[in-house]
Write a protein that holds these residues in place. Structure first.
Motif, PDB file in Angstrom:
ATOM      1  N   GLU A 265       0.826  -1.206   0.000  1.00 41.28           N
ATOM      2  CA  GLU A 265       0.000   0.000   0.000  1.00 41.28           C
ATOM      3  C   GLU A 265       0.860   1.255   0.000  1.00 41.28           C
ATOM      4  O   GLU A 265       0.538   2.245  -0.670  1.00 41.28           O
ATOM      5  CB  GLU A 265      -0.930  -0.019   1.206  1.00 41.28           C
ATOM      6  N   ARG A 266       1.956   1.228   0.739  1.00 38.31           N
ATOM      7  CA  ARG A 266       2.846   2.396   0.745  1.00 38.31           C
ATOM      8  C   ARG A 266       3.451   2.616  -0.635  1.00 38.31           C
ATOM      9  O   ARG A 266       3.518   3.753  -1.127  1.00 38.31           O
ATOM     10  CB  ARG A 266       3.948   2.213   1.791  1.00 38.31           C
ATOM     11  N   GLY A 268       2.107   1.694  -3.412  1.00 40.39           N
ATOM     12  CA  GLY A 268       1.018   2.152  -4.264  1.00 40.39           C
ATOM     13  C   GLY A 268       0.817   3.652  -4.180  1.00 40.39           C
ATOM     14  O   GLY A 268       0.593   4.317  -5.204  1.00 40.39           O
ATOM     15  N   ARG A 269       0.912   4.200  -2.973  1.00 34.38           N
ATOM     16  CA  ARG A 269       0.760   5.650  -2.813  1.00 34.38           C
ATOM     17  C   ARG A 269       1.910   6.393  -3.487  1.00 34.38           C
ATOM     18  O   ARG A 269       1.710   7.436  -4.126  1.00 34.38           O
ATOM     19  CB  ARG A 269       0.667   6.003  -1.337  1.00 34.38           C
ATOM     20  N   LEU A 270       3.126   5.868  -3.356  1.00 33.02           N
ATOM     21  CA  LEU A 270       4.286   6.492  -3.994  1.00 33.02           C
ATOM     22  C   LEU A 270       4.159   6.425  -5.514  1.00 33.02           C
ATOM     23  O   LEU A 270       4.425   7.414  -6.216  1.00 33.02           O
ATOM     24  CB  LEU A 270       5.566   5.790  -3.542  1.00 33.02           C
ATOM     25  N   THR A 272       1.453   6.276  -7.241  1.00 29.69           N
ATOM     26  CA  THR A 272       0.408   7.211  -7.652  1.00 29.69           C
ATOM     27  C   THR A 272       0.964   8.624  -7.751  1.00 29.69           C
ATOM     28  O   THR A 272       0.682   9.350  -8.716  1.00 29.69           O
ATOM     29  CB  THR A 272      -0.764   7.167  -6.656  1.00 29.69           C
ATOM     30  N   ARG A 273       1.759   9.023  -6.786  1.00 28.14           N
ATOM     31  CA  ARG A 273       2.372  10.356  -6.831  1.00 28.14           C
ATOM     32  C   ARG A 273       3.272  10.513  -8.053  1.00 28.14           C
ATOM     33  O   ARG A 273       3.312  11.584  -8.671  1.00 28.14           O
ATOM     34  CB  ARG A 273       3.194  10.607  -5.562  1.00 28.14           C
ATOM     35  N   MET A 297      -6.102  -0.317  -6.276  1.00 28.64           N
ATOM     36  CA  MET A 297      -5.536   0.920  -5.728  1.00 28.64           C
ATOM     37  C   MET A 297      -5.663   2.090  -6.693  1.00 28.64           C
ATOM     38  O   MET A 297      -5.272   3.210  -6.366  1.00 28.64           O
ATOM     39  CB  MET A 297      -4.057   0.711  -5.384  1.00 28.64           C
TER      40      MET A 297
END
Length: 410
Positions: A265-266, A268-270, A272-273, A297
């Motif tokens: 998940e971490r 995935g957030r990176l 996305t950015r 995600m």
């Protein structure tokens, strides 16, 4: 009303009941209507499904049809079920580059491109090894084929340091030379380096080169199945650092399937950015990235052919419907939603991953279409046959038929 340049008549369309008519002018879809249209040229879809054409987000085009040259050693290692054998297999596969020569690479690549046209492939992210063994013998014929097939197949040629960068002194200069010759994308394979520091430097140098020359990046990351290497993370961070947001692709990323959920998940957030897209080839190799989880995600995940009869995969017809068919089994994506997901992953989602605009069957979209002989996605993947018609840039570029005569009586 004046006649369209081309009309596709009596078409089934995804998500739209009934039969549809598609008008094409100047390479664009100008009309989608249930009303009868007239065209200077007309295709009768006969109730067959019409969709966007296929996008191959990963193909080692300089290596196609080289398995007989390479032998089985690398293939046996790569498919043994031990993801740690990836490094060994790359070393074994490099033996084919002892006699790398554009005179035989070019006809092999041409044959794969023609097969792709037959199967409705419109866009390809085409990798060419550029290293001290391959030199520029792979990239030069792909650049020539890119120009020759323009308007029929869009080749994005990747200058790819298959044997590493820091661990292959001289490879970086060759990559720069390939970019100067016109390579569209800067490649990378950071996990092959000898240390985490060298892997990070590999990513940094290739992203800096891409940024300096206005190129995209495409890297094979976390391919060894080792969840500790974290080269996907390195790529996403470097894209942010070098202002490459939305201009990068992470391929394979097999080790992500072994990440604990919080780490995934971490990442995935990176990603996305950084606007990082992903490509999986679950029919090749023993491990694949978690396609369904990343999709949930909100990350774009495409599918690619990867290899055609080379040291890493013995099959392949450059048929993305076949790739989607195989992926549906590997991913357990066999219900209606799953079939839609894998088909999008070789068409519209794949276009998003490569940063392609206008690849939609809608008014104003590019007239790059396939006219199938079957009416539904499920039936298209069941048969994964060549489309009846392939339209590229608004012109019919391939037609295929299929028939069988039975003689059952004695």
């Amino acid at each position: 009303m004046s006649a369209h340049r081309l009309v596709v008549a009596d078409a089934a369309m995804r998500g739209r009941p009934g039969r549809w008519q598609i008008g094409v002018d100047d390479g664009l879809i100008t009309t989608v209507s249930e009303d009868r249209l007239t065209g200077r040229d007309e295709i009768d879809a006969g109730g067959g499904l019409v969709t966007e054409s296929f996008v191959n987000t990963h193909l080692h085009l300089d290596k196609v049809h080289t398995l007989d040259r390479a032998g089985d050693a690398a293939l046996t290692a790569y498919t043994a079920g031990d993801p740690g054998s990836a490094l060994l297999s790359i070393g074994l596969a490099s033996a084919v580059k002892a006699d790398y020569d554009r005179t035989w690479i070019e006809p092999n690549a041409r044959a794969a491109l023609l097969q792709g046209v037959r199967h409705g492939v419109r866009h390809i992210l085409a990798f060419a090894d550029v290293d001290t063994k391959a030199r520029l013998e792979g990239v030069i014929p792909l650049l020539a084929l890119r120009d020759e097939f323009r308007g029929v197949v869009d080749l994005q040629v990747v200058a790819f340091p298959q044997d590493g960068l820091l661990c292959d002194p001289g490879a970086e200069d060759l990559i720069r030379e390939a970019v100067d010759l016109g390579a569209d994308v800067v490649g990378g394979i950071p996990w092959i380096e000898h240390s985490d520091a060298d892997a990070r430097e590999h990513v940094r140098r290739m992203c800096a080169l891409a940024a300096d020359h206005g190129r995209r990046v495409a890297m094979l990351v976390d391919d060894a199945g080792d969840a500790s290497l974290r080269t996907t993370e390195m790529l996403a961070e470097a894209m942010l650092e070098h202002d490459l947001v939305g201009r990068g692709v992470a391929l394979h990323a097999r080790a992500l399937g072994r990440y604990p959920r919080p780490a995934l998940e971490r990442l995935g957030r990176l990603a996305t950015r950084g606007g990082l897209g992903f490509v999986s080839d679950p029919h090749t190799g023993p491990v694949h990235l978690p396609v369904l989880e990343l999709t949930a995600m909100g990350l774009p995940v495409a599918l690619g052919q990867d290899d055609i009869e080379d040291a890493f995969y013995p099959f392949g017809r450059h048929n993305l419907a076949e790739v989607a068919f195989l992926a549906a089994h590997a991913l357990g994506a066999v219900d209606g939603a799953g079939i839609s997901l894998v088909y999008d992953a070789v068409t519209t989602t794949a276009a998003t991953v490569l940063g392609l605009a206008g690849h939609r069957l809608t008014e104003g979209g590019n007239a790059d279409l396939v006219v199938h002989r079957h009416p539904t996605l499920r039936s298209v993947l069941t048969h994964h046959e060549p489309p009846a018609y392939v339209v590229a840039s608004g012109h019919v570029v391939a037609t295929s038929t299929s028939s069988t005569s039975f003689h059952l009586s004695s």
